[in-house]
Design a protein around this motif. Sequence first.
Motif, short mmCIF file in Angstrom:
data_model
loop_
_atom_site.label_atom_id
_atom_site.label_comp_id
_atom_site.label_asym_id
_atom_site.label_seq_id
_atom_site.Cartn_x
_atom_site.Cartn_y
_atom_site.Cartn_z
N CYS A 44 1.20 -1.42 -0.11
CA CYS A 44 0.30 0.30 0.36
C CYS A 44 1.15 1.82 0.36
O CYS A 44 0.61 2.23 -0.85
N GLU A 45 1.85 1.27 0.14
CA GLU A 45 3.00 2.69 1.17
C GLU A 45 2.90 2.76 -0.72
O GLU A 45 3.63 3.73 -0.68
N VAL A 48 0.89 3.75 -3.14
CA VAL A 48 1.37 5.50 -3.11
C VAL A 48 2.24 6.00 -3.35
O VAL A 48 2.11 7.42 -4.03
N TYR A 49 2.84 5.60 -2.97
CA TYR A 49 4.44 6.28 -3.69
C TYR A 49 4.77 6.38 -5.40
O TYR A 49 4.90 7.42 -5.88
N GLU A 56 11.28 7.37 -2.79
CA GLU A 56 11.76 7.14 -1.61
C GLU A 56 12.49 7.86 -1.29
O GLU A 56 12.45 7.73 0.30
N TRP A 170 6.62 13.74 2.69
CA TRP A 170 6.28 12.74 1.85
C TRP A 170 6.24 11.16 1.91
O TRP A 170 5.29 10.79 2.15
N THR A 174 3.38 8.97 4.84
CA THR A 174 3.25 7.85 4.13
C THR A 174 3.08 7.01 5.07
O THR A 174 2.07 6.07 4.99
N ARG A 175 3.89 7.04 5.78
CA ARG A 175 4.68 5.90 7.06
C ARG A 175 3.68 6.31 7.62
O ARG A 175 3.32 5.13 9.07
N ILE A 178 -0.20 5.03 7.19
CA ILE A 178 -0.24 3.58 6.82
C ILE A 178 0.11 2.33 7.32
O ILE A 178 -0.91 1.78 8.18
#
Length: 605
Positions: A44-45, A48-49, A56, A170, A174-175, A178
């Motif tokens: 999922c992470e 999103v990226y 990353e 970002w 995200t981390r 999620i």
Amino acid sequence: MTQSVLQYVLYLVILVILAIPLGAYIKKVMYGEKTLLSKLLTPCEKAVYKIMRVREDEDMTWKKYLLSVLLFSGFGFVFLFLLQLMQGVLPGNPQNIPGTSWHLSFNTAASFVTNTNWQAYSGESALSYLTQSLGLTVQNFVSAATGIAVLFALIRGFTKVKKQGLGSFWVDMTRIVIHILIPLNLVIALCLAGGGVIQNLKGGESVTLMEPVAVSADGDILEGAVIDTENNTVMLDGAVVPDAEIVTEQFVPMGPAASQVAIKQTGTNGGGFMGVNSAHPLENPNPFTNLIEMLSLLLIPASLCFTFGKAVKNKKQGIAIFLAMFLMLCAALSVIAVNEQIATPQLAQNGMVDLSTIDQAGGNMEGKEARFGISASATWAAFTTAASNGSVNSMHDSYTPLGGMVQMLQMQLGEVVFGGTGCGLYGMLAFAILTVFIAGLMVGRTPEFLGKKIEPFEMKWSVVVCLATPMAILVGSGIAVMVPEVVESLNNGGAHGFSEILYAYTSAGGNNGSAFAGFNANTVFLNVSIGLVMLFARFLPIVGTLAIAGNLAGKKKIAVTAGTLSTTNTMFVFLLIFVVLLIGALSFFPALALGPIAEFFSSMV
């Protein structure tokens, strides 16, 4: 009394037991290490990226990191502001609630974007389900994540050597959302829903009362009245009460409460789904849900202390910071608990009212729910004002003068007694930098913290971070007391009336959100001024924290020698507490003397 003490100890012990493993988990997540949920959540992470076109491995400078924070928060502010204005014509509004005024929309948008969640409205009657879910709940997640992200930028400043980058905002966001916030709050929301907190999308319902209630023309409930529903008459003391109304139905609000309550607690947001927050029986129905919600208040802020120790590879440093916060929390809880249990001479009414704890709660039960009592109410009050949260299960306006003062003082210290998610710890680290600087002057050495020299640049920004909250509170409340319409919003006069104003701006400046509930803040001046205070007190410390992080990252590590000041021993812990209290006392003693201290002495006369 013994039972109450055991409750206080139990709450604190459970908090520590849960915080240690969560702190270890957060560290693994933020450094890309494998966890039990990695197989499920990492895809999922990555998705999103890919969708957001985020690299990353991006390593932002502190200025670029800051720009990302401001742009992201600015977009969220505008979106939430417009969503409230237009909610009357948008779907997800079964009760057809109209859009809010521009100044209330401004205040609420500023409140939730800054992780304050001050509410000058009643949630169940002023906002649609779409606004609550898509607007407020989303901001509960991302504003909490923003604080944690800024904290990790500062941590990288301490750990990196001669580098310019602090990581990617970002990626951090995200981390956090999620891997940390969504799983944790899913579990808590399910527990709350199972415990009786409502979770649905139905419109409010009207239900028939088991017994009719007589209400006077002024809206007061007529206790002891004889009600004749057939003839529609109300008798009181043998006489017919003219214009009395017989109420046979009650409006019961519905909606997705459990999901919002979970993140409002863990994200140190505090905005209640209901107007009376977690004192409402549908938002917090029983001791089981109360325990979960209360522990959630400080769970992430406390765990981040242990995360910090692991991240900087100095567990003792994390424990030292934790102990400084924990000791101040215990002291605050003790003062609140004792004062609420003793109550005041006015409540005792010269001995005519029994305030003992024999076969009853005793003490000051005004404004507290009988199902929680003084112990759970006092603990919640201490936790929520220590955290940058603001949710309540009792009315803080009804607390004793010293009980209310301690709540204000915890916020006035800069919300560093654990504080908000991320922001509490980076605020305390700013105080730690001040502490090592003062200690360095005392022993004649260049101050150092975690192997980095503390120089004028860090000192200037640390002072800004530490004094941003006092500046916002004192300037805001000082202007407010001179505005006539603010006086009209008070529920009380005299010292307690001043305390209502001081508490409101303290709550805004501390990004807390709780209030002395009798204070009517839904006016143009109060909505705008309190909104500006919240924005100032949130983003100026973020600027300072990221500036310090960027400068520290570019420095080399200094070897520890025999003359290096230890920042992990008992002396440093108490010196840190002293510096925090000193700044708070010097800044706010005059204001507190005019409010709760004056009220306390007047109650003794």
